[in-house]
Scaffold this motif. Structure first.
Motif, PDB file in Angstrom:
ATOM      1  N   ASP A   9       0.964  -1.145  -0.112  1.00  0.00           N
ATOM      2  CA  ASP A   9       0.024  -0.045  -0.154  1.00  0.00           C
ATOM      3  C   ASP A   9       0.952   1.194  -0.065  1.00  0.00           C
ATOM      4  OD1 ASP A   9      -1.830   2.072   0.692  1.00  0.00           O
ATOM      5  OD2 ASP A   9      -3.015   0.734   1.749  1.00  0.00           O
ATOM      6  N   PRO A  10       0.589   2.227  -1.063  1.00  0.00           N
ATOM      7  CA  PRO A  10       1.452   3.363  -0.997  1.00  0.00           C
ATOM      8  C   PRO A  10       1.173   4.320   0.016  1.00  0.00           C
ATOM      9  CG  PRO A  10      -0.042   3.340  -2.869  1.00  0.00           C
ATOM     10  CD  PRO A  10      -0.286   2.153  -2.019  1.00  0.00           C
ATOM     11  N   ARG A  11       0.176   4.346   0.847  1.00  0.00           N
ATOM     12  CA  ARG A  11      -0.398   5.133   1.740  1.00  0.00           C
ATOM     13  C   ARG A  11       0.735   5.295   2.908  1.00  0.00           C
ATOM     14  NH1 ARG A  11      -5.921   3.795   3.653  1.00  0.00           N
ATOM     15  NH2 ARG A  11      -5.171   1.759   3.205  1.00  0.00           N
ATOM     16  N   PRO A  12       0.968   6.159   3.677  1.00  0.00           N
ATOM     17  CA  PRO A  12       1.641   6.372   4.844  1.00  0.00           C
ATOM     18  C   PRO A  12       1.253   5.334   5.789  1.00  0.00           C
ATOM     19  CG  PRO A  12       1.305   8.558   4.080  1.00  0.00           C
ATOM     20  CD  PRO A  12       0.165   7.752   3.542  1.00  0.00           C
ATOM     21  N   GLU A  15      -1.690   6.391   8.092  1.00  0.00           N
ATOM     22  CA  GLU A  15      -2.942   6.316   7.346  1.00  0.00           C
ATOM     23  C   GLU A  15      -3.391   5.023   7.276  1.00  0.00           C
ATOM     24  OE1 GLU A  15      -2.943   8.142   3.599  1.00  0.00           O
ATOM     25  OE2 GLU A  15      -2.505  10.333   4.421  1.00  0.00           O
ATOM     26  N   GLN A  16      -2.813   3.939   7.027  1.00  0.00           N
ATOM     27  CA  GLN A  16      -3.113   2.381   6.946  1.00  0.00           C
ATOM     28  C   GLN A  16      -3.308   1.954   8.562  1.00  0.00           C
ATOM     29  OE1 GLN A  16      -0.480  -0.146   4.777  1.00  0.00           O
ATOM     30  NE2 GLN A  16       0.793   1.583   4.104  1.00  0.00           N
ATOM     31  N   ALA A  19      -7.028   3.309   8.813  1.00  0.00           N
ATOM     32  CA  ALA A  19      -8.169   2.781   8.253  1.00  0.00           C
ATOM     33  C   ALA A  19      -7.986   1.254   8.835  1.00  0.00           C
ATOM     34  CB  ALA A  19      -7.470   2.491   6.890  1.00  0.00           C
ATOM     35  N   SER A  56      -2.450   7.601  14.828  1.00  0.00           N
ATOM     36  CA  SER A  56      -3.575   7.281  14.182  1.00  0.00           C
ATOM     37  C   SER A  56      -4.599   7.285  15.305  1.00  0.00           C
ATOM     38  CB  SER A  56      -3.453   5.705  13.670  1.00  0.00           C
ATOM     39  OG  SER A  56      -2.435   5.475  12.853  1.00  0.00           O
ATOM     40  N   ARG A  89     -14.024   9.576   0.196  1.00  0.00           N
ATOM     41  CA  ARG A  89     -13.511   8.877  -0.569  1.00  0.00           C
ATOM     42  C   ARG A  89     -13.894   9.410  -2.128  1.00  0.00           C
ATOM     43  NH1 ARG A  89     -12.164   2.771   0.597  1.00  0.00           N
ATOM     44  NH2 ARG A  89     -10.814   3.159  -1.390  1.00  0.00           N
ATOM     45  N   GLY A  92     -12.283  12.615  -2.773  1.00  0.00           N
ATOM     46  CA  GLY A  92     -10.919  12.297  -3.333  1.00  0.00           C
ATOM     47  C   GLY A  92     -11.148  11.791  -4.782  1.00  0.00           C
ATOM     48  N   GLU A  96      -9.301  13.681  -8.253  1.00  0.00           N
ATOM     49  CA  GLU A  96      -8.458  12.895  -9.023  1.00  0.00           C
ATOM     50  C   GLU A  96      -9.084  12.947 -10.326  1.00  0.00           C
ATOM     51  OE1 GLU A  96      -5.335  10.605  -9.899  1.00  0.00           O
ATOM     52  OE2 GLU A  96      -5.704  11.655  -8.109  1.00  0.00           O
TER      53      GLU A  96
END
Length: 115
Positions: A9-12, A15-16, A19, A56, A89, A92, A96
């Motif tokens: 997952d590219p998210r920091p 944030e993961q 979530a 978090s 979402r 977002g 995008e």
């Protein structure tokens, strides 16, 4: 409470983690009134720094999902509103799409094609 992170997952990480905890609350693994394990225990289970977990937890507190009590730890206040999460979402997605020159109607058409 079993939490999993996706290493691809590219998210920091914070944030993961946010979530993952939000999903656990929404999925009923922890209910309003339940206490969460200490941040250090969560960090150890996830293989991340305790400060990442604390960041978090603070984000979820700011959303109104968690409550911090001195000497009593962190408790779940309420379940997240799924419409609220989806609204964020969707916002977002629209941002995008705008980068690619697509408007809300075109995004809605794409979603209708998928369903």
């Amino acid at each position: 409470m079993l939490l999993m992170l996706d290493l691809n997952d590219p998210r920091p990480l914070h944030e993961q983690v946010t979530a993952a905890i939000r999903r656990a609350i929404a999925g009923g693994e922890v209910a309003p009134g339940d206490r969460l394990p200490p941040a250090r225990d969560l960090a150890g289970a996830l293989g991340v720094n305790a400060n990442t977990v604390l960041r978090s937890l603070r984000a979820l507190r700011d959303e109104g999902l968690l409550e911090f009590r001195r000497g009593r730890g962190v408790s779940v206040l309420r379940r997240p509103d799924p419409r609220e999460a989806l609204r964020d979402r969707a916002r977002g997605l629209l941002e995008e799409a705008a980068k690619y020159g697509l408007g809300p109607d075109e995004v809605a058409d794409l979603i209708k094609e998928l369903s």
